[in-house]
Structure formats: C-alpha cells, structure tokens
Design a protein around this motif. Structure first.
Motif, PDB file in Angstrom:
ATOM      1  N   ASP A   1      60.285  74.629  29.162  1.00  0.00           N
ATOM      2  CA  ASP A   1      60.265  73.441  28.329  1.00  0.00           C
ATOM      3  C   ASP A   1      60.877  72.306  29.140  1.00  0.00           C
ATOM      4  O   ASP A   1      61.733  72.536  30.016  1.00  0.00           O
ATOM      5  CB  ASP A   1      61.080  73.662  27.052  1.00  0.00           C
ATOM      6  CG  ASP A   1      60.380  74.614  26.090  1.00  0.00           C
ATOM      7  OD1 ASP A   1      59.129  74.682  26.110  1.00  0.00           O
ATOM      8  OD2 ASP A   1      61.083  75.298  25.322  1.00  0.00           O
TER       9      ASP A   1
ATOM     10  N   GLN B   1      57.156  72.815  25.300  1.00  0.00           N
ATOM     11  CA  GLN B   1      57.561  71.612  24.577  1.00  0.00           C
ATOM     12  C   GLN B   1      58.093  70.587  25.570  1.00  0.00           C
ATOM     13  O   GLN B   1      58.849  70.938  26.489  1.00  0.00           O
ATOM     14  CB  GLN B   1      58.629  71.943  23.539  1.00  0.00           C
ATOM     15  CG  GLN B   1      58.128  72.838  22.421  1.00  0.00           C
ATOM     16  CD  GLN B   1      59.200  73.101  21.373  1.00  0.00           C
ATOM     17  OE1 GLN B   1      60.377  72.855  21.587  1.00  0.00           O
ATOM     18  NE2 GLN B   1      58.771  73.612  20.222  1.00  0.00           N
TER      19      GLN B   1
ATOM     20  N   GLU C   1      51.551  68.990  27.478  1.00  0.00           N
ATOM     21  CA  GLU C   1      51.498  69.817  26.273  1.00  0.00           C
ATOM     22  C   GLU C   1      50.075  70.262  25.934  1.00  0.00           C
ATOM     23  O   GLU C   1      49.891  71.284  25.263  1.00  0.00           O
ATOM     24  CB  GLU C   1      52.111  69.059  25.094  1.00  0.00           C
ATOM     25  CG  GLU C   1      53.620  68.926  25.195  1.00  0.00           C
ATOM     26  CD  GLU C   1      54.263  68.320  23.964  1.00  0.00           C
ATOM     27  OE1 GLU C   1      55.471  68.579  23.747  1.00  0.00           O
ATOM     28  OE2 GLU C   1      53.564  67.592  23.229  1.00  0.00           O
TER      29      GLU C   1
ATOM     30  N   GLN D   1      60.105  66.968  25.796  1.00  0.00           N
ATOM     31  CA  GLN D   1      60.879  65.879  25.193  1.00  0.00           C
ATOM     32  C   GLN D   1      60.978  64.752  26.210  1.00  0.00           C
ATOM     33  O   GLN D   1      61.248  64.994  27.390  1.00  0.00           O
ATOM     34  CB  GLN D   1      62.277  66.362  24.816  1.00  0.00           C
ATOM     35  CG  GLN D   1      63.147  65.283  24.157  1.00  0.00           C
ATOM     36  CD  GLN D   1      64.499  65.812  23.704  1.00  0.00           C
ATOM     37  OE1 GLN D   1      64.776  67.013  23.793  1.00  0.00           O
ATOM     38  NE2 GLN D   1      65.352  64.931  23.213  1.00  0.00           N
TER      39      GLN D   1
ATOM     40  N   THR E   1      64.807  75.602  30.008  1.00  0.00           N
ATOM     41  CA  THR E   1      64.680  74.158  29.904  1.00  0.00           C
ATOM     42  C   THR E   1      64.945  73.509  31.251  1.00  0.00           C
ATOM     43  O   THR E   1      65.942  73.821  31.924  1.00  0.00           O
ATOM     44  CB  THR E   1      65.659  73.583  28.864  1.00  0.00           C
ATOM     45  OG1 THR E   1      65.381  74.143  27.593  1.00  0.00           O
ATOM     46  CG2 THR E   1      65.547  72.065  28.783  1.00  0.00           C
TER      47      THR E   1
ATOM     48  N   LYS F   1      53.668  63.532  28.697  1.00  0.00           N
ATOM     49  CA  LYS F   1      53.912  64.499  27.615  1.00  0.00           C
ATOM     50  C   LYS F   1      52.598  65.032  27.051  1.00  0.00           C
ATOM     51  O   LYS F   1      52.432  66.254  26.890  1.00  0.00           O
ATOM     52  CB  LYS F   1      54.733  63.816  26.519  1.00  0.00           C
ATOM     53  CG  LYS F   1      54.949  64.670  25.259  1.00  0.00           C
ATOM     54  CD  LYS F   1      55.743  63.888  24.224  1.00  0.00           C
ATOM     55  CE  LYS F   1      55.799  64.612  22.878  1.00  0.00           C
ATOM     56  NZ  LYS F   1      56.600  65.852  22.942  1.00  0.00           N
TER      57      LYS F   1
END
Length: 260
Positions: free
Chosen positions: A28, A53, A47, A55, A4, A43
C-alpha cells in the motif's frame, strides 16, 4: 495485510516508477508531492492496475515541520519502506542564483529528508525491519560549479545515508543511497526555473531503468548504488585527481550542457 511504503515526489518521474514497483510487490502506498493533479492521476493509475490502496498527500516538502505534519496526518502509522525521492536543482553561479529557491532546496534535500527518516526509523528499529532509500546523485562524489548547492546537498545525503546504514547493522533495517547520473525526468525543467537554462543531455538515463536498479539495491540492503558502468567510473575519478581538477572538469561539462 499489505506493507506500507511512503514515497516523496511520488507523482511523476522516478518517484512514480518506484511507486509502480512497490505496488507490484503488494505495498500500500502513501504518495507525497506538491502537484495535486498528478498525484490524483498516479493514484488512479496504480489502483486500477494493482490491488493496493494509495493515499495521496499534497505537500510542499520544502516547508518547516512538514515531516511532523505528514506523520500526524498518517496517525503515525508504521512505514515499512521509505523512499526520499523528492528534489530539484538550480543552475547558475552562486552569487547570481535566487536565494529563496536555494533555501527551499536546502530544506527539502537536507532537513525534510533527515527529519522524515528520523521519524520513521525508531519504529522500524523497534520492529526489527524496514527499508529506506534516499535519492542522492552522481553529483555527490565531487564539487559542482554552476550547481554548487545541489551537488553539496547530494553529498550530504550520501554521507548521511552511509553513516546511519553503519549504525543500523544488526537491526534488520537498511538504508540505501541511490546515486544516478542525469535521468530523463522533469528535473531538467525545474533546474531551469529562475536561472539560466541548462539542457542536460549527456549520459542521460531512463527513469524506469534507474528506479528498477535502485529498487533492487534497496531490497538487497546495499549501502549505495550507482547505476551504469560509466557513472561508476565517473564516481571514482575524484579519488585519482586533485579536487580542484575535478571541479574544473565538472564546470566544463556544465558549461557545455548550457551551450547545447
């Protein structure tokens, strides 16, 4: 599981370019920015192109306690890569510029950058791995008349990053300060906000190239990185001349940019 990465100012400019590089390397992402619409677009783009992913958190990073708020919303999840990219400048003589805007800059560049770094660092050290990239600037190497607080805050980021990079030797965690010269992003528009317009055009770099350079430096664990041979030369000049002379040269460059 993917690692992440958290990127501030991740909706556009250098931050978005860093996000693309991280996504390509299967990270991610947590993207933080004040612009909700651009965050949504970032985003969707990432993606759709990468199996990761994303956020997004819409935050004003110049506010008090925003770093704790961010980590709480993330449930204090482990962050493998932190890129403190968000920032802006303000042009004008210090006695004439808007204090409220300057206060926001000081809080964003110094308090938020420092606090967010501190909050992710303990977990990185405990795990024995992690990478942090802090956005400093070529401005960090000399005083900057007509952008005095911007230059001073970037000097802080460089010094802070170098110091904790030394403390972290042997821990498996690295800190890199990226020190680019003028880069083609939305920065110029923000610089002009609430101040005399400053159209920076001299020695302008491409955001993608700067991001790639900084990303490689971070992955190599370099303490600081200055993209561009000319910028490297400019960074050394204050070592060979009196500081007041360096300040005078910077002021002349700033004034010329203002006229162009």
């Amino acid at each position: 599981m993917n690692k992440t990465a958290l990127v501030t100012g991740g909706a556009s400019g250098l931050g978005f370019e860093f996000a693309l590089l991280l996504a390509k390397d299967a990270h991610d992402l947590v993207l933080i920015d004040i612009d909700a619409e651009k965050l949504k677009e970032a985003k969707q783009t990432i993606e759709s192109d990468f199996p990761v992913q994303v956020q997004v958190l819409t935050k004003d990073l110049s506010l008090s306690n925003v770093s704790e708020e961010i980590m709480a919303e993330l449930n204090f999840r482990s962050i493998d890569v932190l890129i403190n990219n968000a920032g802006f400048g303000l042009f004008g003589t210090f006695w004439e510029t808007n204090w409220k805007r300057e206060e926001q800059m000081l809080h964003l560049h110094i308090i938020t950058t420092t606090h967010l770094t501190k909050l992710v660092l303990k977990d990185m050290v405990a795990r024995g791995s992690g990478k942090i990239l802090n956005l400093s600037s070529l401005a960090a190497f000399q005083p900057g008349p007509l952008m005095s607080l911007y230059y001073a805050t970037k000097g802080y980021i460089l010094s802070f990053s170098e110091a904790i990079a030394c403390e972290l030797k042997g821990t498996g965690v690295t800190v890199t300060a990226l020190c680019p010269g003028p880069t083609k992003t939305s920065f110029q528009k923000v610089v002009a906000n609430d101040s005399s317009e400053n159209k920076i055009s001299f020695n302008m770099a491409c955001a993608k190239e700067v991001a790639v350079y900084g990303y490689k430096a971070m992955n190599k664990g370099k303490v600081y990185a200055i993209p561009g041979r000319f910028n490297k030369l400019l960074a050394t000049l204050p070592r060979f001349m009196p500081r007041n002379s360096a300040a005078n040269i910077v002021r002349k460059i700033q004034e010329k940019n203002r006229e162009d």
